[in-house]
Write a protein that holds these residues in place. Structure first.
Motif, PDB file in Angstrom:
ATOM      1  N   THR A   2      -6.354   7.631  -8.265  1.00 26.06           N
ATOM      2  CA  THR A   2      -5.140   8.229  -7.710  1.00 26.06           C
ATOM      3  C   THR A   2      -5.429   8.980  -6.421  1.00 26.06           C
ATOM      4  OG1 THR A   2      -4.259   8.434  -9.940  1.00 26.06           O
ATOM      5  CG2 THR A   2      -3.166   9.699  -8.233  1.00 26.06           C
ATOM      6  N   GLN A   3      -6.561   9.669  -6.359  1.00 30.86           N
ATOM      7  CA  GLN A   3      -6.909  10.390  -5.142  1.00 30.86           C
ATOM      8  C   GLN A   3      -7.181   9.421  -3.995  1.00 30.86           C
ATOM      9  OE1 GLN A   3      -6.714  13.723  -4.630  1.00 30.86           O
ATOM     10  NE2 GLN A   3      -7.008  13.123  -2.494  1.00 30.86           N
ATOM     11  N   ALA A   4      -7.815   8.296  -4.287  1.00 29.17           N
ATOM     12  CA  ALA A   4      -8.074   7.288  -3.253  1.00 29.17           C
ATOM     13  C   ALA A   4      -6.761   6.731  -2.708  1.00 29.17           C
ATOM     14  CB  ALA A   4      -8.934   6.168  -3.817  1.00 29.17           C
ATOM     15  N   LEU A   5      -5.793   6.509  -3.587  1.00 30.49           N
ATOM     16  CA  LEU A   5      -4.486   6.021  -3.142  1.00 30.49           C
ATOM     17  C   LEU A   5      -3.737   7.091  -2.345  1.00 30.49           C
ATOM     18  CD1 LEU A   5      -3.267   4.018  -6.270  1.00 30.49           C
ATOM     19  CD2 LEU A   5      -4.035   3.101  -4.080  1.00 30.49           C
ATOM     20  N   GLN A   6      -3.854   8.337  -2.770  1.00 29.92           N
ATOM     21  CA  GLN A   6      -3.235   9.442  -2.029  1.00 29.92           C
ATOM     22  C   GLN A   6      -3.827   9.539  -0.628  1.00 29.92           C
ATOM     23  OE1 GLN A   6      -0.641  11.623  -3.020  1.00 29.92           O
ATOM     24  NE2 GLN A   6      -0.705  12.030  -0.832  1.00 29.92           N
ATOM     25  N   ASP A   7      -5.151   9.419  -0.526  1.00 26.08           N
ATOM     26  CA  ASP A   7      -5.817   9.451   0.775  1.00 26.08           C
ATOM     27  C   ASP A   7      -5.388   8.279   1.647  1.00 26.08           C
ATOM     28  OD1 ASP A   7      -7.107  11.717  -0.096  1.00 26.08           O
ATOM     29  OD2 ASP A   7      -9.000  10.686  -0.567  1.00 26.08           O
ATOM     30  N   LYS A  24       4.866   7.638  -1.812  1.00 26.65           N
ATOM     31  CA  LYS A  24       4.931   8.131  -3.185  1.00 26.65           C
ATOM     32  C   LYS A  24       3.847   7.469  -4.021  1.00 26.65           C
ATOM     33  CE  LYS A  24       9.912   8.801  -2.941  1.00 26.65           C
ATOM     34  NZ  LYS A  24      11.211   8.331  -3.383  1.00 26.65           N
ATOM     35  N   LEU A  25       3.535   8.086  -5.137  1.00 27.56           N
ATOM     36  CA  LEU A  25       2.565   7.542  -6.094  1.00 27.56           C
ATOM     37  C   LEU A  25       3.160   7.506  -7.506  1.00 27.56           C
ATOM     38  CD1 LEU A  25      -0.730   9.236  -4.939  1.00 27.56           C
ATOM     39  CD2 LEU A  25      -0.291   6.797  -5.034  1.00 27.56           C
ATOM     40  N   PRO A  26       4.238   6.768  -7.728  1.00 28.05           N
ATOM     41  CA  PRO A  26       4.783   6.710  -9.088  1.00 28.05           C
ATOM     42  C   PRO A  26       3.868   5.880  -9.993  1.00 28.05           C
ATOM     43  CG  PRO A  26       5.964   5.194  -7.662  1.00 28.05           C
ATOM     44  CD  PRO A  26       4.992   5.936  -6.799  1.00 28.05           C
ATOM     45  N   LYS A  27       3.532   6.421 -11.147  1.00 29.54           N
ATOM     46  CA  LYS A  27       2.700   5.749 -12.149  1.00 29.54           C
ATOM     47  C   LYS A  27       1.379   5.252 -11.570  1.00 29.54           C
ATOM     48  CE  LYS A  27       6.693   4.471 -14.845  1.00 29.54           C
ATOM     49  NZ  LYS A  27       7.473   3.437 -15.478  1.00 29.54           N
ATOM     50  N   GLY A  28       0.829   5.999 -10.621  1.00 31.89           N
ATOM     51  CA  GLY A  28      -0.464   5.655 -10.059  1.00 31.89           C
ATOM     52  C   GLY A  28      -0.456   4.469  -9.112  1.00 31.89           C
ATOM     53  N   GLU A  29       0.700   4.134  -8.550  1.00 32.92           N
ATOM     54  CA  GLU A  29       0.809   3.027  -7.604  1.00 32.92           C
ATOM     55  C   GLU A  29       1.291   3.578  -6.269  1.00 32.92           C
ATOM     56  OE1 GLU A  29       3.512   0.288  -9.382  1.00 32.92           O
ATOM     57  OE2 GLU A  29       2.094  -0.323 -10.928  1.00 32.92           O
ATOM     58  N   LEU A  30       0.680   3.115  -5.182  1.00 38.19           N
ATOM     59  CA  LEU A  30       1.055   3.575  -3.848  1.00 38.19           C
ATOM     60  C   LEU A  30       2.277   2.803  -3.363  1.00 38.19           C
ATOM     61  CD1 LEU A  30       0.554   5.288  -1.343  1.00 38.19           C
ATOM     62  CD2 LEU A  30      -1.084   3.562  -0.574  1.00 38.19           C
TER      63      LEU A  30
END
Length: 197
Positions: A2-7, A24-30
């Motif tokens: 999740t942090q990698a996707l946020q970055d 957005k990151l709903p359910k761990g998806e970018l």
């Protein structure tokens, strides 16, 4: 992960600040939402940038929200095998607003965009071959729109007197689909929550 996707979302937003409307990151998806006019620029960046490398367009689809002014969301699902990541890119458009085609960026977009046009009626500007792909050539309307009647506009049947297939207008009307999930012919199903209310 999740942090990698946020970055990655922060990186894309910084690089395309004029074009990215939200991340957005709903359910761990970018999921990023971008301006429709910039979809070509964004998809090219996501494909070619060394931090992204989303080389595969897995799908293009749409969602219909008839109550919104910008009725449709066109959704692009991309995959990066090199980075082992996925991203969903969305654009919001009105009923008659054309979306720039992605066929020059991803060759697979050709059939996907034809399917979206056929099912939802969303036009793609400069598409090389925008015609129906799933419905019949004479089909009227776009069946995945929420205002499309469940019964369609015409019905087809074999006429014994004329000895041929005939097309007739459907006489049933329905404004919007109503997903009640209880069939009036079957009665109440055991274990159904609606039966108790």
């Amino acid at each position: 992960m999740t942090q990698a996707l946020q970055d990655l979302g922060d990186y894309i937003t910084a690089a395309l600040s004029q074009d990215v409307l939200s991340t957005k990151l709903p359910k761990g998806e970018l999921v990023i939402t971008v301006r429709a006019a910039a979809i070509g620029k964004v998809l090219t960046f996501l494909r070619d940038d060394t931090n992204c490398l989303f080389k595969q367009l897995m799908d293009v689809t749409a969602v219909d929200y008839p109550e919104r002014e910008q009725r449709f969301e066109v959704v692009y699902n991309l995959l990066s095998l090199k980075q082992n990541q996925r991203i969903r890119v969305k654009v919001t458009v009105g009923e008659d607003t054309p979306v720039p085609t992605a066929t020059g960026i991803f060759s697979s977009a050709g059939w996907f965009e034809r399917e979206v046009w056929d099912m939802f009626g969303i036009p793609f500007a400069d598409h090389p071959d925008l015609r129906r792909i799933l419905t019949d050539y004479g089909f009227e309307g776009h069946p995945l729109r929420k205002d499309f009647p469940l019964t369609g506009f015409v019905e087809r049947r074999y006429d014994d007197e004329q000895k041929r297939v005939v097309y007739e207008p459907v006489k049933l009307t329905q404004d919007f689909r109503n997903f009640d999930f209880l069939s009036p012919w079957e009665g109440v199903l055991p274990g159904d929550e609606k039966a108790e209310g």
